[in-house]
Motif scaffolding. Structure first.
Motif, short mmCIF file in Angstrom:
data_model
loop_
_atom_site.label_atom_id
_atom_site.label_comp_id
_atom_site.label_asym_id
_atom_site.label_seq_id
_atom_site.Cartn_x
_atom_site.Cartn_y
_atom_site.Cartn_z
N GLY A 16 1.30 5.26 -3.09
CA GLY A 16 1.26 5.86 -1.77
C GLY A 16 -0.02 5.47 -1.06
N LEU A 17 0.07 4.97 0.16
CA LEU A 17 -1.11 4.52 0.89
C LEU A 17 -1.72 5.61 1.75
N GLY A 18 -1.12 6.78 1.79
CA GLY A 18 -1.66 7.87 2.57
C GLY A 18 -1.10 7.91 3.98
N ALA A 38 -7.51 -14.83 -3.11
CA ALA A 38 -8.31 -14.05 -4.06
C ALA A 38 -7.63 -12.74 -4.46
N GLY A 39 -6.45 -12.47 -3.88
CA GLY A 39 -5.70 -11.28 -4.27
C GLY A 39 -5.87 -10.08 -3.36
N THR A 40 -6.54 -10.25 -2.22
CA THR A 40 -6.63 -9.14 -1.26
C THR A 40 -5.25 -8.92 -0.64
N ILE A 41 -4.81 -7.66 -0.62
CA ILE A 41 -3.49 -7.31 -0.11
C ILE A 41 -3.65 -6.57 1.22
N TYR A 42 -2.94 -7.06 2.24
CA TYR A 42 -2.91 -6.41 3.54
C TYR A 42 -1.50 -5.87 3.78
N VAL A 43 -1.38 -4.59 4.05
CA VAL A 43 -0.10 -3.98 4.38
C VAL A 43 -0.20 -3.41 5.79
N LEU A 44 0.68 -3.85 6.67
CA LEU A 44 0.67 -3.40 8.06
C LEU A 44 2.01 -2.78 8.41
N TRP A 45 1.98 -1.71 9.20
CA TRP A 45 3.20 -1.07 9.65
C TRP A 45 2.99 -0.49 11.03
N GLY A 83 -8.65 -4.31 -6.50
CA GLY A 83 -7.87 -3.24 -7.12
C GLY A 83 -8.02 -1.88 -6.48
N ARG A 84 -8.78 -1.78 -5.38
CA ARG A 84 -8.98 -0.49 -4.72
C ARG A 84 -8.36 -0.51 -3.33
#
Length: 202
Positions: A16-18, A38-45, A83-84
């Motif tokens: 859950g992203l809050g 490098a594994g950075t994840i961006y989630v946009l909505w 990872g955070r």
């Protein structure tokens, strides 16, 4: 917003992203996800704007020239580095009329297609995490809707969309957007809704 990851577990693990603001909103627009080398994840909505909502952690807000003031929905974002997950926030400060359509990464840089809610135009923006700033790459020759297929193969992003009575195809080669190619055989001669589909080989 939930993110599911399938590792060694047999079932996906959802994170859950809050909430941003008071929550309680729903939309038919799906979220978009981009992952850097490098594994950075961006989630946009997409979500309605609320006053006094927090800015996102670790990423600059969008410049105001790309987010004209209007009453509408705006992009929210959460970022996972090392990872955070950051606390989610809005990419715009004031009321606007824009939505994240599609995102991808070029190395560590984030590309974002930002669509007006009325689907009249679509900006292509790029975020550089080193300078923590956004810049405009260009504007798409045709504004696709949320229902149009978009695929990335290597450095090329392919789009097929309906404009007028025809299906059009165009792409981004890593430098610039091509001119749209109208597929003459796709002319819609009925009152039925036309949806494009897209498959790209290696």
């Amino acid at each position: 917003c939930l993110v599911a990851a399938l590792g060694q577990e047999k079932t996906p693990v959802a994170t859950g992203l809050g909430l941003v603001g008071s929550g309680g909103s729903s939309t038919t627009r799906p979220p978009t996800v981009a992952v850097s080398d490098a594994g950075t994840i961006y989630v946009l909505w997409n979500r309605p704007h609320e006053s006094k909502t927090p800015a996102p952690e670790g990423i600059a807000r969008l410049p105001k020239e790309f987010t004209p003031e209007a009453k509408g929905w705006v992009p929210a974002i959460a970022v996972c580095r090392n990872g955070r997950w950051s606390k989610p926030g809005l990419l715009v400060e004031s009321k606007s009329d824009c939505a994240p359509l599609f995102a991808w990464c070029e190395g560590e840089k984030l590309h974002l297609l930002l669509m007006s809610a009325a689907e009249e135009h679509c900006h292509h923006l790029r975020y550089d995490p080193k300078g923590n700033r956004w810049e405009r790459v260009g504007q798409l020759p045709i504004a696709p809707s949320q229902y149009e297929p978009i695929q990335q193969v290597g450095k090329t992003v392919h789009i097929a969309c309906v404009s007028g009575s025809y299906v059009h195809y165009f792409h981004f080669d890593g430098t610039a957007w091509s001119k749209p190619v109208r597929i003459e055989e796709s002319k819609n001669q009925s009152n039925l809704v036309t949806r494009a589909r897209l498959a790209v080989g290696p």
